[in-house]
Design a protein around this motif. Structure first.
Motif, PDB file in Angstrom:
ATOM      1  N   THR A  65       0.829  -1.206   0.000  1.00 27.33           N
ATOM      2  CA  THR A  65       0.000   0.000   0.000  1.00 27.33           C
ATOM      3  C   THR A  65       0.862   1.254   0.000  1.00 27.33           C
ATOM      4  O   THR A  65       0.504   2.270  -0.607  1.00 27.33           O
ATOM      5  CB  THR A  65      -0.930   0.010   1.233  1.00 27.33           C
ATOM      6  OG1 THR A  65      -1.748  -1.168   1.217  1.00 27.33           O
ATOM      7  CG2 THR A  65      -1.830   1.237   1.235  1.00 27.33           C
ATOM      8  N   MET A  66       2.007   1.171   0.643  1.00 26.82           N
ATOM      9  CA  MET A  66       2.939   2.294   0.688  1.00 26.82           C
ATOM     10  C   MET A  66       3.685   2.463  -0.637  1.00 26.82           C
ATOM     11  O   MET A  66       4.360   3.463  -0.863  1.00 26.82           O
ATOM     12  CB  MET A  66       3.929   2.073   1.830  1.00 26.82           C
ATOM     13  CG  MET A  66       4.936   3.178   2.059  1.00 26.82           C
ATOM     14  SD  MET A  66       6.203   2.642   3.222  1.00 26.82           S
ATOM     15  CE  MET A  66       6.954   1.285   2.302  1.00 26.82           C
ATOM     16  N   GLY A  67       3.573   1.470  -1.526  1.00 29.73           N
ATOM     17  CA  GLY A  67       4.265   1.539  -2.805  1.00 29.73           C
ATOM     18  C   GLY A  67       5.595   0.813  -2.817  1.00 29.73           C
ATOM     19  O   GLY A  67       6.394   0.993  -3.738  1.00 29.73           O
ATOM     20  N   GLY A  68       5.865  -0.019  -1.801  1.00 32.41           N
ATOM     21  CA  GLY A  68       7.109  -0.773  -1.749  1.00 32.41           C
ATOM     22  C   GLY A  68       6.895  -2.249  -2.007  1.00 32.41           C
ATOM     23  O   GLY A  68       5.827  -2.665  -2.480  1.00 32.41           O
ATOM     24  N   ILE A  69       7.889  -3.034  -1.683  1.00 31.15           N
ATOM     25  CA  ILE A  69       7.792  -4.494  -1.761  1.00 31.15           C
ATOM     26  C   ILE A  69       8.794  -5.069  -0.771  1.00 31.15           C
ATOM     27  O   ILE A  69       9.840  -4.463  -0.504  1.00 31.15           O
ATOM     28  CB  ILE A  69       8.067  -5.004  -3.197  1.00 31.15           C
ATOM     29  CG1 ILE A  69       7.653  -6.477  -3.325  1.00 31.15           C
ATOM     30  CG2 ILE A  69       9.531  -4.814  -3.585  1.00 31.15           C
ATOM     31  CD1 ILE A  69       7.602  -6.964  -4.764  1.00 31.15           C
ATOM     32  N   ASP A  70       8.456  -6.210  -0.194  1.00 30.38           N
ATOM     33  CA  ASP A  70       9.346  -6.856   0.771  1.00 30.38           C
ATOM     34  C   ASP A  70       9.472  -8.338   0.430  1.00 30.38           C
ATOM     35  O   ASP A  70       8.553  -9.117   0.684  1.00 30.38           O
ATOM     36  CB  ASP A  70       8.822  -6.687   2.196  1.00 30.38           C
ATOM     37  CG  ASP A  70       9.861  -7.081   3.249  1.00 30.38           C
ATOM     38  OD1 ASP A  70      10.878  -7.696   2.868  1.00 30.38           O
ATOM     39  OD2 ASP A  70       9.659  -6.763   4.436  1.00 30.38           O
ATOM     40  N   LEU A  71      10.606  -8.697  -0.165  1.00 28.75           N
ATOM     41  CA  LEU A  71      10.857 -10.081  -0.559  1.00 28.75           C
ATOM     42  C   LEU A  71      11.594 -10.867   0.523  1.00 28.75           C
ATOM     43  O   LEU A  71      11.897 -12.039   0.327  1.00 28.75           O
ATOM     44  CB  LEU A  71      11.680 -10.117  -1.851  1.00 28.75           C
ATOM     45  CG  LEU A  71      11.034  -9.468  -3.073  1.00 28.75           C
ATOM     46  CD1 LEU A  71      11.998  -9.498  -4.258  1.00 28.75           C
ATOM     47  CD2 LEU A  71       9.727 -10.152  -3.434  1.00 28.75           C
ATOM     48  N   SER A  72      11.872 -10.238   1.639  1.00 37.52           N
ATOM     49  CA  SER A  72      12.683 -10.885   2.678  1.00 37.52           C
ATOM     50  C   SER A  72      11.865 -11.541   3.774  1.00 37.52           C
ATOM     51  O   SER A  72      12.428 -12.197   4.652  1.00 37.52           O
ATOM     52  CB  SER A  72      13.634  -9.858   3.305  1.00 37.52           C
ATOM     53  OG  SER A  72      12.913  -8.862   4.009  1.00 37.52           O
ATOM     54  N   VAL A  73      10.533 -11.396   3.752  1.00 34.00           N
ATOM     55  CA  VAL A  73       9.727 -11.825   4.895  1.00 34.00           C
ATOM     56  C   VAL A  73       9.802 -13.335   5.143  1.00 34.00           C
ATOM     57  O   VAL A  73       9.761 -13.785   6.291  1.00 34.00           O
ATOM     58  CB  VAL A  73       8.257 -11.379   4.744  1.00 34.00           C
ATOM     59  CG1 VAL A  73       8.141  -9.876   4.938  1.00 34.00           C
ATOM     60  CG2 VAL A  73       7.681 -11.808   3.399  1.00 34.00           C
ATOM     61  N   GLY A  74       9.908 -14.139   4.092  1.00 34.08           N
ATOM     62  CA  GLY A  74      10.011 -15.579   4.286  1.00 34.08           C
ATOM     63  C   GLY A  74      11.281 -15.964   5.019  1.00 34.08           C
ATOM     64  O   GLY A  74      11.275 -16.801   5.929  1.00 34.08           O
ATOM     65  N   SER A  75      12.381 -15.341   4.636  1.00 40.02           N
ATOM     66  CA  SER A  75      13.656 -15.622   5.295  1.00 40.02           C
ATOM     67  C   SER A  75      13.690 -15.042   6.708  1.00 40.02           C
ATOM     68  O   SER A  75      14.282 -15.639   7.619  1.00 40.02           O
ATOM     69  CB  SER A  75      14.811 -15.045   4.470  1.00 40.02           C
ATOM     70  OG  SER A  75      14.919 -15.706   3.226  1.00 40.02           O
ATOM     71  N   ILE A  76      13.066 -13.879   6.910  1.00 42.57           N
ATOM     72  CA  ILE A  76      12.962 -13.314   8.260  1.00 42.57           C
ATOM     73  C   ILE A  76      12.161 -14.263   9.144  1.00 42.57           C
ATOM     74  O   ILE A  76      12.530 -14.522  10.300  1.00 42.57           O
ATOM     75  CB  ILE A  76      12.308 -11.918   8.223  1.00 42.57           C
ATOM     76  CG1 ILE A  76      13.223 -10.911   7.523  1.00 42.57           C
ATOM     77  CG2 ILE A  76      11.984 -11.437   9.640  1.00 42.57           C
ATOM     78  CD1 ILE A  76      12.599  -9.544   7.327  1.00 42.57           C
ATOM     79  N   LEU A  77      11.077 -14.788   8.618  1.00 43.17           N
ATOM     80  CA  LEU A  77      10.267 -15.761   9.355  1.00 43.17           C
ATOM     81  C   LEU A  77      11.127 -16.932   9.813  1.00 43.17           C
ATOM     82  O   LEU A  77      11.121 -17.310  10.987  1.00 43.17           O
ATOM     83  CB  LEU A  77       9.115 -16.239   8.471  1.00 43.17           C
ATOM     84  CG  LEU A  77       8.103 -17.233   9.047  1.00 43.17           C
ATOM     85  CD1 LEU A  77       6.785 -17.124   8.286  1.00 43.17           C
ATOM     86  CD2 LEU A  77       8.586 -18.690   8.985  1.00 43.17           C
ATOM     87  N   GLY A  78      11.875 -17.515   8.863  1.00 40.47           N
ATOM     88  CA  GLY A  78      12.706 -18.665   9.189  1.00 40.47           C
ATOM     89  C   GLY A  78      13.793 -18.337  10.186  1.00 40.47           C
ATOM     90  O   GLY A  78      14.018 -19.075  11.159  1.00 40.47           O
ATOM     91  N   LEU A  79      14.498 -17.219   9.974  1.00 40.67           N
ATOM     92  CA  LEU A  79      15.607 -16.844  10.847  1.00 40.67           C
ATOM     93  C   LEU A  79      15.129 -16.536  12.263  1.00 40.67           C
ATOM     94  O   LEU A  79      15.723 -17.005  13.246  1.00 40.67           O
ATOM     95  CB  LEU A  79      16.345 -15.637  10.272  1.00 40.67           C
ATOM     96  CG  LEU A  79      17.494 -15.079  11.130  1.00 40.67           C
ATOM     97  CD1 LEU A  79      18.576 -16.132  11.332  1.00 40.67           C
ATOM     98  CD2 LEU A  79      18.079 -13.815  10.499  1.00 40.67           C
ATOM     99  N   CYS A  80      14.057 -15.754  12.391  1.00 45.19           N
ATOM    100  CA  CYS A  80      13.593 -15.358  13.723  1.00 45.19           C
ATOM    101  C   CYS A  80      12.985 -16.541  14.477  1.00 45.19           C
ATOM    102  O   CYS A  80      13.168 -16.668  15.695  1.00 45.19           O
ATOM    103  CB  CYS A  80      12.590 -14.212  13.605  1.00 45.19           C
ATOM    104  SG  CYS A  80      13.330 -12.699  12.945  1.00 45.19           S
ATOM    105  N   GLY A  81      12.272 -17.405  13.750  1.00 42.82           N
ATOM    106  CA  GLY A  81      11.794 -18.627  14.382  1.00 42.82           C
ATOM    107  C   GLY A  81      12.961 -19.498  14.810  1.00 42.82           C
ATOM    108  O   GLY A  81      12.945 -20.107  15.886  1.00 42.82           O
ATOM    109  N   GLY A  82      13.997 -19.556  13.957  1.00 45.12           N
ATOM    110  CA  GLY A  82      15.188 -20.341  14.266  1.00 45.12           C
ATOM    111  C   GLY A  82      15.941 -19.801  15.473  1.00 45.12           C
ATOM    112  O   GLY A  82      16.403 -20.570  16.331  1.00 45.12           O
ATOM    113  N   ILE A  83      16.066 -18.485  15.551  1.00 44.65           N
ATOM    114  CA  ILE A  83      16.757 -17.864  16.693  1.00 44.65           C
ATOM    115  C   ILE A  83      16.000 -18.150  17.991  1.00 44.65           C
ATOM    116  O   ILE A  83      16.603 -18.458  19.031  1.00 44.65           O
ATOM    117  CB  ILE A  83      16.901 -16.343  16.473  1.00 44.65           C
ATOM    118  CG1 ILE A  83      17.952 -16.056  15.393  1.00 44.65           C
ATOM    119  CG2 ILE A  83      17.267 -15.639  17.773  1.00 44.65           C
ATOM    120  CD1 ILE A  83      19.360 -16.453  15.777  1.00 44.65           C
TER     121      ILE A  83
END
Length: 319
Positions: A65-83
């Motif tokens: 909605t802000m006009g951006g894109i975030d392709l990192s959320v899947g890896s953030i999910l994995g890393l933060c769950g892993g941590i």
């Protein structure tokens, strides 16, 4: 500006009936074609399938909605769950481990926002690079020994427990939904997100700190992705190196199906929830109908195109 904010939630108006219609049609079709669809156990599994993507997609909706894109959320999910799992495996208190995972996701989101606003790196490139960085860090954490045997009964309850017969992940996602709904529709932050996505220059000239809004939106996206990571880790009670892979694409699909514009300026929290349920409904239905795995991506893609096409058609007829 006012016109755009009035179009934030066109889900149950005549203008936005396309996506709910697709949901109803899929529900009826599966009810007729599979005797196992309308069972309490299957419907419960369907909701559980949708909530993990849904939480991530709420953050993705703000970004788009802000006009951006975030392709990192899947890896953030994995890393933060892993941590979170790694800290618990090493004797750290559960709540501290969860807060650490959430904080890490938020910090990664802030870092993405700084790369985009201060270094003027395109959102696609910045978050695409973070996709690899976060995934690489998760691989480093899991390469020597698997992250498992850490889940306490209290931690398992977060994603495996029930309250009054309702799965905890569903209740947690409902709370996240209400918070995001309030944030998007009833706060100046939500209005500024729409304003920046509609016309960045006009928003800047009207006194909105566009860089600050972008950083906060990416921080929110990282936080929600991390939250989904903690939920998924509690559900699986183990961390795999590829956990969260393709979640970024599912989150974008759920947001776009739900009426969020890829060009910015238009989004719907309710629409995201429906979009995530549609994706889960497709996957669940194909499982019940024993459809060959080779056809699933094709069928899913066609349904996504159809849902978006119907939504765009119904919207254009009333614009």
């Amino acid at each position: 500006m006012i016109t755009n904010t009035r179009k934030l939630l066109p889900v149950f108006t005549r203008q936005g009936m396309g996506v709910p219609l697709i949901l109803v049609l899929l529900f009826v079709l599966l009810s007729v074609t599979s005797p196992h669809f309308l069972t309490v156990e299957n419907l419960s599994n369907l909701l559980l399938q949708s909530v993990f993507v849904m939480v991530v997609a709420f953050g993705t909706m703000f970004v788009l909605t802000m006009g951006g894109i975030d392709l990192s959320v899947g890896s953030i999910l994995g890393l933060c769950g892993g941590i979170t799992g790694w800290l618990m495996m090493n004797g750290i208190n559960m709540w501290f481990a969860i807060l650490a995972g959430l904080a890490l996701g938020t910090l990664i989101g802030i870092f993405n926002g700084i790369l985009i606003t201060k270094l003027r790196i395109s959102p696609f490139l910045a978050t695409f690079a973070m996709l690899y960085i976060a995934r690489g860090l998760l691989l480093l954490f899991t390469i020597k020994e698997p992250i498992r045997n850490f889940a306490t009964p209290a931690f398992k309850f977060i994603a495996q427990g029930k309250v009054f017969g309702i799965p905890m992940p569903v209740l947690i996602t409902l709370v996240v939904f209400l918070l995001c709904y309030f944030l998007f529709t009833s706060t100046s932050f939500g209005r500024f997100v729409v304003a920046v996505g509609s016309n960045k220059e006009a928003a800047h000239l009207s006194g909105i700190s566009t860089d600050s809004i972008k950083i906060r939106v990416y921080a929110l996206s990282g936080l929600l992705a991390a939250g989904a990571g903690v939920l998924l880790t509690s559900r699986l009670t183990a961390v795999q190196p590829l956990m969260g892979t393709s979640y970024e694409l599912d989150a974008i699909a759920a947001a776009v199906i739900g009426g969020t514009s890829m060009f910015g300026g238009k989004g719907s929290v309710v629409g995201v929830a429906i979009g995530a349920i549609i994706l889960a409904l497709v996957s669940n239905g194909l499982d019940l109908l024993a459809v060959n795995q080779f056809y699933r991506l094709i069928i899913t893609g066609l349904i996504i195109v159809t849902a978006v096409g119907v939504e765009r058609f119904t919207s254009s007829r009333t614009d």
